[in-house]
Write a protein that holds these residues in place. Structure first.
Motif, PDB file in Angstrom:
ATOM      1  N   LEU A   1      12.904  29.291  34.566  1.00  0.00           N
ATOM      2  CA  LEU A   1      13.847  29.266  33.445  1.00  0.00           C
ATOM      3  C   LEU A   1      14.586  30.587  33.272  1.00  0.00           C
ATOM      4  N   GLY A   2      14.235  31.584  34.076  1.00  0.00           N
ATOM      5  CA  GLY A   2      14.901  32.872  33.975  1.00  0.00           C
ATOM      6  C   GLY A   2      14.677  33.563  32.645  1.00  0.00           C
ATOM      7  N   ASN A   3      13.469  33.382  32.102  1.00  0.00           N
ATOM      8  CA  ASN A   3      13.154  33.943  30.790  1.00  0.00           C
ATOM      9  C   ASN A   3      11.792  34.629  30.858  1.00  0.00           C
ATOM     10  N   THR A   4      11.807  35.949  31.043  1.00  0.00           N
ATOM     11  CA  THR A   4      10.551  36.681  31.193  1.00  0.00           C
ATOM     12  C   THR A   4       9.805  36.848  29.873  1.00  0.00           C
ATOM     13  N   GLU A   5      10.445  36.462  28.756  1.00  0.00           N
ATOM     14  CA  GLU A   5       9.808  36.578  27.444  1.00  0.00           C
ATOM     15  C   GLU A   5       9.085  35.299  27.033  1.00  0.00           C
ATOM     16  N   LEU A   6       9.149  34.274  27.875  1.00  0.00           N
ATOM     17  CA  LEU A   6       8.538  32.983  27.548  1.00  0.00           C
ATOM     18  C   LEU A   6       7.038  33.144  27.347  1.00  0.00           C
ATOM     19  N   ARG A   7       6.519  32.592  26.252  1.00  0.00           N
ATOM     20  CA  ARG A   7       5.117  32.733  25.885  1.00  0.00           C
ATOM     21  C   ARG A   7       4.343  31.440  26.170  1.00  0.00           C
ATOM     22  N   PRO A   8       2.998  31.527  26.285  1.00  0.00           N
ATOM     23  CA  PRO A   8       2.190  30.336  26.561  1.00  0.00           C
ATOM     24  C   PRO A   8       2.408  29.189  25.583  1.00  0.00           C
ATOM     25  N   ASN A   9       2.517  29.489  24.281  1.00  0.00           N
ATOM     26  CA  ASN A   9       2.716  28.408  23.310  1.00  0.00           C
ATOM     27  C   ASN A   9       4.059  27.721  23.500  1.00  0.00           C
ATOM     28  N   GLU A  10       5.041  28.468  24.002  1.00  0.00           N
ATOM     29  CA  GLU A  10       6.349  27.877  24.258  1.00  0.00           C
ATOM     30  C   GLU A  10       6.302  26.973  25.486  1.00  0.00           C
ATOM     31  N   VAL A  11       5.536  27.400  26.497  1.00  0.00           N
ATOM     32  CA  VAL A  11       5.344  26.547  27.674  1.00  0.00           C
ATOM     33  C   VAL A  11       4.642  25.256  27.278  1.00  0.00           C
ATOM     34  N   SER A  12       3.628  25.366  26.433  1.00  0.00           N
ATOM     35  CA  SER A  12       2.914  24.184  25.964  1.00  0.00           C
ATOM     36  C   SER A  12       3.849  23.239  25.215  1.00  0.00           C
ATOM     37  N   SER A  13       4.750  23.792  24.434  1.00  0.00           N
ATOM     38  CA  SER A  13       5.709  22.965  23.687  1.00  0.00           C
ATOM     39  C   SER A  13       6.663  22.248  24.632  1.00  0.00           C
ATOM     40  N   ILE A  14       7.121  22.963  25.669  1.00  0.00           N
ATOM     41  CA  ILE A  14       8.021  22.348  26.652  1.00  0.00           C
ATOM     42  C   ILE A  14       7.330  21.187  27.350  1.00  0.00           C
ATOM     43  N   VAL A  15       6.070  21.418  27.752  1.00  0.00           N
ATOM     44  CA  VAL A  15       5.300  20.357  28.411  1.00  0.00           C
ATOM     45  C   VAL A  15       5.104  19.189  27.455  1.00  0.00           C
ATOM     46  N   GLY A  16       4.821  19.478  26.189  1.00  0.00           N
ATOM     47  CA  GLY A  16       4.607  18.419  25.206  1.00  0.00           C
ATOM     48  C   GLY A  16       5.828  17.530  25.018  1.00  0.00           C
ATOM     49  N   GLU A  17       7.003  18.097  25.190  1.00  0.00           N
ATOM     50  CA  GLU A  17       8.239  17.329  25.012  1.00  0.00           C
ATOM     51  C   GLU A  17       8.702  16.628  26.285  1.00  0.00           C
ATOM     52  N   ARG A  18       8.428  17.225  27.435  1.00  0.00           N
ATOM     53  CA  ARG A  18       9.002  16.710  28.688  1.00  0.00           C
ATOM     54  C   ARG A  18       7.967  16.289  29.729  1.00  0.00           C
ATOM     55  N   GLY A  19       6.733  16.747  29.579  1.00  0.00           N
ATOM     56  CA  GLY A  19       5.757  16.493  30.632  1.00  0.00           C
ATOM     57  C   GLY A  19       4.482  15.858  30.137  1.00  0.00           C
ATOM     58  N   SER A  20       4.581  15.014  29.114  1.00  0.00           N
ATOM     59  CA  SER A  20       3.397  14.362  28.569  1.00  0.00           C
ATOM     60  C   SER A  20       3.799  13.061  27.910  1.00  0.00           C
ATOM     61  N   LEU A  21       2.940  12.049  28.047  1.00  0.00           N
ATOM     62  CA  LEU A  21       3.181  10.810  27.314  1.00  0.00           C
ATOM     63  C   LEU A  21       2.847  10.980  25.842  1.00  0.00           C
ATOM     64  N   LEU A  22       2.069  12.007  25.539  1.00  0.00           N
ATOM     65  CA  LEU A  22       1.703  12.307  24.160  1.00  0.00           C
ATOM     66  C   LEU A  22       2.750  13.265  23.609  1.00  0.00           C
ATOM     67  N   ARG A  23       3.885  12.731  23.245  1.00  0.00           N
ATOM     68  CA  ARG A  23       5.031  13.558  22.883  1.00  0.00           C
ATOM     69  C   ARG A  23       4.681  14.559  21.793  1.00  0.00           C
ATOM     70  N   GLY A  24       5.038  15.808  22.059  1.00  0.00           N
ATOM     71  CA  GLY A  24       4.737  16.873  21.124  1.00  0.00           C
ATOM     72  C   GLY A  24       3.378  17.499  21.348  1.00  0.00           C
ATOM     73  N   ARG A  25       2.590  16.931  22.231  1.00  0.00           N
ATOM     74  CA  ARG A  25       1.224  17.441  22.502  1.00  0.00           C
ATOM     75  C   ARG A  25       1.148  17.965  23.928  1.00  0.00           C
ATOM     76  N   GLY A  26       1.246  19.282  24.070  1.00  0.00           N
ATOM     77  CA  GLY A  26       1.093  19.887  25.379  1.00  0.00           C
ATOM     78  C   GLY A  26      -0.362  20.179  25.679  1.00  0.00           C
ATOM     79  N   GLY A  27      -0.643  20.501  26.928  1.00  0.00           N
ATOM     80  CA  GLY A  27      -2.004  20.815  27.317  1.00  0.00           C
ATOM     81  C   GLY A  27      -2.416  22.208  26.877  1.00  0.00           C
ATOM     82  N   ARG A  28      -3.713  22.415  26.728  1.00  0.00           N
ATOM     83  CA  ARG A  28      -4.269  23.712  26.351  1.00  0.00           C
ATOM     84  C   ARG A  28      -5.362  24.090  27.340  1.00  0.00           C
ATOM     85  N   LEU A  29      -5.609  25.367  27.447  1.00  0.00           N
ATOM     86  CA  LEU A  29      -6.696  25.826  28.314  1.00  0.00           C
ATOM     87  C   LEU A  29      -8.019  25.183  27.911  1.00  0.00           C
ATOM     88  N   GLU A  30      -8.207  25.023  26.599  1.00  0.00           N
ATOM     89  CA  GLU A  30      -9.458  24.445  26.086  1.00  0.00           C
ATOM     90  C   GLU A  30      -9.616  22.986  26.500  1.00  0.00           C
TER      91      GLU A  30
END
Length: 285
Positions: free
Chosen positions: A215-244
């Protein structure tokens, strides 16, 4: 009391205990951060004695001290260092019950037409040969101990779906699935279970770094990655994966709750690899 009933009662008590790994001894490669560190904490919370094997000496030592574990420097591409990590566990507690082969590196991108074989061999030495080393030396120790055991290997959703990662990373992670199934067939007679986990979109340091590059964004944080996954990479919309989420899956495979599970790949992906999520509108009249 009937002997069989007594054994059943003891097993149920252990399964239902809040400390599901009480007294068990585990080695986690790549355990200093990310999925490995989250799993180390969960294991310790559940009563396990944890050896963290990694090349991040300062971080690994600090984490080991915080959970009452041990740290050993271990480059998994070197068989003798994996063997040494297993020996640390045996010398410390006299046994090995759990081996989590988690260490790995991201692949290098680019077209298959331009792939550099020296880079490929470096990646395979860690991602694949490192897992071979882990299974080999854990199995030797578990067989000698005659108590059985459980071996868990980190694969990836990239092993299930094409186009999610580089060719080199994809190949290494799919090979792990075959290796786990094959060794599960051999080692089951010794009471040793071999399984895989395949996370998807979980914001480890490795994935966050890849997202930053993409994404060309070196400031991107883990919670933001989780949010992106929750919106685009999960059937559970809004729910991204967590390390836990991954750590809890590994805990299940390490515990007696999964005592009849071997040769299995547990996918932790919010349903992403099960369906093309963009087609969900079909079910929403």
């Amino acid at each position: 009391m009937d002997h069989n009933n007594s054994e059943t009662k003891d097993t149920l008590v252990q399964i239902l205990s809040p400390q599901r790994l009480r007294g068990k001894v585990a080695v986690i490669t790549g355990g200093a951060r990310g999925i490995g560190a989250a799993t180390a904490r969960v294991f310790a919370e559940n009563g396990a004695h944890v050896v963290i094997a990694d090349i991040l000496n300062e971080v690994g030592t600090s984490l080991a001290e915080s959970i009452g574990g041990r740290y050993v420097r271990c480059d998994v591409s070197k068989e003798e260092e994996v063997d040494s990590a297993v020996k640390v566990a045996v010398e410390w507690k006299g046994r090995l019950d759990i081996m989590f082969n988690n260490a790995g590196i991201a692949g290098f991108g680019g077209s298959i037409t331009n792939i550099k074989m020296d880079q490929m061999m470096t990646l395979l030495a860690i991602n694949l040969h490192g897992v071979v080393h882990g299974i080999k030396h854990a199995a030797r120790t578990m067989i000698a101990g005659k108590r059985g055991g459980t071996i868990i290997c980190s694969s990836s959703s990239a092993a299930i779906m094409g186009g999610l990662a580089s060719h080199s990373y994809t190949m290494s992670k799919e090979a792990i699935l075959g290796l786990a199934r094959s060794t599960a067939c051999e080692l089951g007679v010794h009471g040793i279970r071999v399984n895989c986990i395949s996370p998807h979109g979980v914001p480890s340091e490795m994935l966050v770094s890849e997202f930053q590059k993409f994404l060309g964004n070196t400031e991107l944080r883990p919670n933001e990655v989780s949010s992106i996954v929750g919106e685009r990479g999960s059937l559970l919309r809004g729910r991204g994966g967590r390390l836990e989420d991954v750590a809890q899956a590994v805990l299940f495979l390490a515990s007696d709750e999964s005592g009849f599970v071997t040769g299995h790949n547990l996918v932790i992906d919010g349903g992403y690899t099960s369906a093309f999520s963009q087609m969900s509108f079909i079910y929403n009249d």
